[in-house]
Design a protein around this motif. Structure first.
Motif, short mmCIF file in Angstrom:
data_model
loop_
_atom_site.label_atom_id
_atom_site.label_comp_id
_atom_site.label_asym_id
_atom_site.label_seq_id
_atom_site.Cartn_x
_atom_site.Cartn_y
_atom_site.Cartn_z
N TRP A 116 17.38 -13.58 10.40
CA TRP A 116 17.04 -15.17 10.64
C TRP A 116 17.24 -15.84 8.97
CZ3 TRP A 116 17.82 -18.59 13.98
CH2 TRP A 116 17.01 -19.91 13.87
N LEU A 145 17.98 -19.68 7.76
CA LEU A 145 18.44 -21.17 7.86
C LEU A 145 19.60 -21.18 7.55
CD1 LEU A 145 14.97 -23.00 8.04
CD2 LEU A 145 16.72 -22.48 9.93
N PHE A 173 9.56 -19.83 19.54
CA PHE A 173 9.15 -20.01 18.30
C PHE A 173 8.52 -21.25 17.92
CE2 PHE A 173 9.60 -19.98 13.43
CZ PHE A 173 8.79 -18.56 13.13
N GLU A 190 10.94 -20.59 5.90
CA GLU A 190 11.11 -21.86 6.63
C GLU A 190 10.33 -22.90 5.79
OE1 GLU A 190 11.83 -22.67 10.64
OE2 GLU A 190 10.97 -24.51 10.36
N ASP A 248 15.24 -8.56 11.19
CA ASP A 248 15.64 -9.73 11.93
C ASP A 248 16.50 -10.53 10.90
OD1 ASP A 248 15.91 -12.30 13.24
OD2 ASP A 248 13.99 -11.58 14.48
N ALA A 289 21.99 -20.07 10.00
CA ALA A 289 21.81 -20.46 11.31
C ALA A 289 22.02 -21.88 11.48
CB ALA A 289 20.29 -20.08 11.56
N VAL A 300 19.50 -21.82 18.33
CA VAL A 300 19.41 -22.48 17.08
C VAL A 300 19.06 -24.12 17.48
CG1 VAL A 300 20.10 -22.97 14.74
CG2 VAL A 300 20.87 -21.24 15.90
N VAL A 305 5.93 -16.09 10.75
CA VAL A 305 6.56 -15.60 9.62
C VAL A 305 8.25 -15.63 9.29
CG1 VAL A 305 6.89 -13.65 7.87
CG2 VAL A 305 4.63 -13.96 9.20
N THR A 306 8.45 -15.99 8.59
CA THR A 306 10.03 -16.39 8.18
C THR A 306 10.46 -15.78 6.80
OG1 THR A 306 9.52 -18.84 7.64
CG2 THR A 306 10.38 -18.27 9.62
N LEU A 363 7.09 -12.72 14.13
CA LEU A 363 7.40 -13.97 14.81
C LEU A 363 6.50 -14.60 15.47
CD1 LEU A 363 10.89 -12.68 16.07
CD2 LEU A 363 10.59 -14.30 14.65
#
Lengths: 436, 173
Positions: A273, A275, B59, A379, A271, A278, B87, A261-262, A257
């Motif tokens: 996560w 989009l 973030f 992302e 994790d 979310a 979010v 990094v995504t 994080l």
């Protein structure tokens, strides 16, 4: 043989039989000792072996997935420092887009991350639509989802084939590319192009899916899960694959994080996560799918997460095909989208709109916006500064590969060179996206 | 995303914690919130928003540069903050002049800013004070100029062919 004998030039005589020593002991290198026993071997007698040396890997190296150059400092076979050097395929796409009208910019963005061209077009169109405050029809949103998810499958399949090739499993390349070709056939059928389709337009998509496309797509959806089973049967019990993947390149979730990094890399560290869940865009909230996560975040988890994501994508596409709403596939706002071809012969307004859109393009009111979507690699953000004209004043793509690459050093340092190659493969960097 | 009123509350809290001169303005458009801060205070504002604010943004999603050419100050640096728990996204931007393009680096707060700050330096010539490795990243190391600036011409470089290679001295370097 003694040194004196050597100096006298004696070549015959009694040499020790090399085969007398067992194979394992002969082949045991200093580095492997160190891996096995940790720091215990680091004593004075090992001094001559602790010399550091720097080598260059790439930019033209097949294992770097493009033109990535790595400056590695090695101690024996251990990687002590990695510095990625990039920019070898920098083509100034962001600069070129400032001289293009908004609708022509789609062609440019698709060439950044060249395996996820639908995702690139999506994030760009999304940002332009935000600035225009343009609603996208439901059918267009569903068609976008179908193509985005097919694109995710195609991208992951290509990743699977090339990554397995890096590890030494060449069969996967042929198998994965065979299935990827099905997806490209579908793209060719719906948009006329296999890659860089320019199917997404500002306000919708270029055209409706042709007759027969749905049946062909469902054929692929039925086929893929079985093929994924085959891949897993080939890889999941393969001792070499498991040893190269498990407990390699572990980076904690907190460090990932911090590096920004995504995508699958972050999800592999446990994790959830995404989009799509979310901050849903393009009606993703209407589909039922899961976010696969890993546990410790090693290369094996990264592989498992991507495999599971392909199965989820199959589910999303099937649901989108089932629930595909009727209606227009592009916005009816003629200030943004081209009028249907048949209207040009009968309608003066349609002709004017067509002419204005093709020559000048549409103007976007001044303002700035940052929108992000979940590409196959994480992302994918798009920032646009509009100055009120028909050309953007600034377009920036936040490419996930560019950001994720920063974590490579932490993944690889302290490991073997061969593990670094596995890390690059599981990082899945696309240099077109990194350099833009 | 914080709404327009929420953005003002964020701005108030930042002003109270970091200093009255830290926040220069707030912008809310297209349901996106943007805080404009003074260049010298960027690091403190981001540190406050990351750690101490009651609605933290932990973030850093993206850091990019922009050139607002006809307007002054010309250069801008954008920080796209993201709170994964709520979010919510919050943009923070700062603007500097071409004559004095200095912004404090935030690499120690957000290690992800490393490559991105180098890209902004490379493309716009913004200097990040305190960056551990302030080199060009995409353009060649000996390149002159900052190509993403709006007054930098497109295609301003001669293309090398055999007929003009004698006119381009030491092109092979």
């Amino acid at each position: 043989m003694s040194d004196e004998e050597l100096e006298r030039g004696v070549t015959g005589g009694q040499r020790p039989d090399p085969l007398a020593t067992p194979y394992r002991e002969r082949e045991r290198s200093v580095t492997m000792d160190r891996v096995a026993h940790g720091a215990a071997v680091e004593t004075a007698e090992r001094e001559p072996d602790t010399e550091l040396f720097t080598i260059n890997l790439g930019p033209h190296h097949p294992a770097t997935h493009g033109v990535l150059r790595l400056l590695c400092t090695l101690e024996g076979e251990l990687v002590r420092e990695v510095k990625p050097i990039i920019g070898y395929v920098h083509t100034g796409i962001e600069k070129s887009m400032e001289t293009q009208q908004y609708w022509k910019g789609i062609t440019f963005v698709e060439r950044m991350d060249y395996l996820a061209y639908f995702a690139n077009a999506m994030t760009y169109c999304n940002a332009v639509e935000t600035l225009l405050e343009e609603e996208v029809p439901k059918r267009a949103q569903y068609l976008r989802v179908i193509h985005l998810e097919l694109n995710r499958i195609a991208s992951h399949l290509f990743w699977l084939g090339t990554s397995a090739l890096d590890i030494g499993a060449i069969t996967m390349l042929w198998w994965a590319l065979r299935e990827r070709d099905h997806v490209l056939d579908l793209f060719e059928m719906s948009s006329g192009q296999r890659m860089h389709t320019r199917y997404f337009q500002v306000g919708g998509v270029m055209d409706d899916i042709p007759p027969g496309w749905e049946a062909k797509c469902r054929e692929f959806l039925d086929l893929l899960p079985g093929r994924l089973d085959q891949y897993e049967a080939l890889l999941d019990r393969n001792e070499i694959w498991l040893q190269r993947m498990k407990n390699v390149g572990v980076v904690s979730r907190e460090r990932l994080l911090a590096y920004g990094v995504t995508g699958p890399l972050l999800r592999a560290a446990g994790d959830p996560w995404d989009l799509r869940k979310a901050a849903p865009y393009s009606s993703y909230d209407e589909f039922d799918f899961k976010i696969p996560v890993g546990t410790i975040g090693d290369c094996y988890d990264r592989y498992r997460v991507r495999m599971a994501e392909m199965r989820e994508s199959v589910k999303i596409v099937a649901q989108a095909l089932d629930g595909l709403p009727e209606g227009p596939f592009i916005t009816t706002n003629r200030k943004v989208a081209l009028p249907p071809r048949h209207e040009l012969a009968t309608s003066m307004e349609a002709l004017i709109h067509h002419f204005k859109l093709v020559t000048e393009g549409f103007r976007v009111p001044a303002g700035e916006a940052y929108n992000a979507i979940e590409s196959p690699r994480g992302e994918l953000g798009c920032y646009i500064l509009a100055d009120g004209s028909a050309k953007p004043a600034r377009v920036h793509i936040r490419d996930p590969s560019f950001v994720n690459l920063q974590a490579l050093a932490e993944m690889s340092e302290g490991g073997l060179i061969a593990d670094m190659i596995a890390n690059i493969a599981m990082l899945d960097p696309i240099l077109g996206g990194i350099d833009r | 995303m914080p709404d327009a009123a929420g953005l003002e509350l964020v701005a108030q809290r930042v002003r109270a914690a970091v200093g009255g001169d830290s926040v220069v303005g707030t912008h809310h458009a297209h349901r996106q919130a943007m805080l404009e801060v003074a260049p010298a205070r960027v690091r403190e504002v981001l540190a406050y928003l990351r750690d101490e604010d009651e609605e933290p943004y932990e973030f850093l999603a993206s850091l990019h540069g922009v050139d607002y050419l006809p307007e002054e100050p010309r250069l801008g640096v954008h920080y796209q903050l993201l709170s994964r728990a709520r979010v919510e996204r919050l943009g923070v931007k700062t603007r500097v002049t071409v004559e004095e393009p200095v912004v404090p680096s935030v690499v120690d707060l957000f290690p992800t800013a490393d490559h991105q700050e180098r890209e902004v330096f490379d493309m716009f010539g913004v200097l990040f004070d305190g960056h551990p490795d302030p080199r060009r990243i995409l353009m060649p190391e000996d390149y002159e100029g900052h190509p993403q600036r709006r007054d930098f011409p497109v295609g301003g470089e001669p293309v090398l062919f055999t007929y003009n290679e004698h006119k381009l001295p030491r092109w092979y370097e």
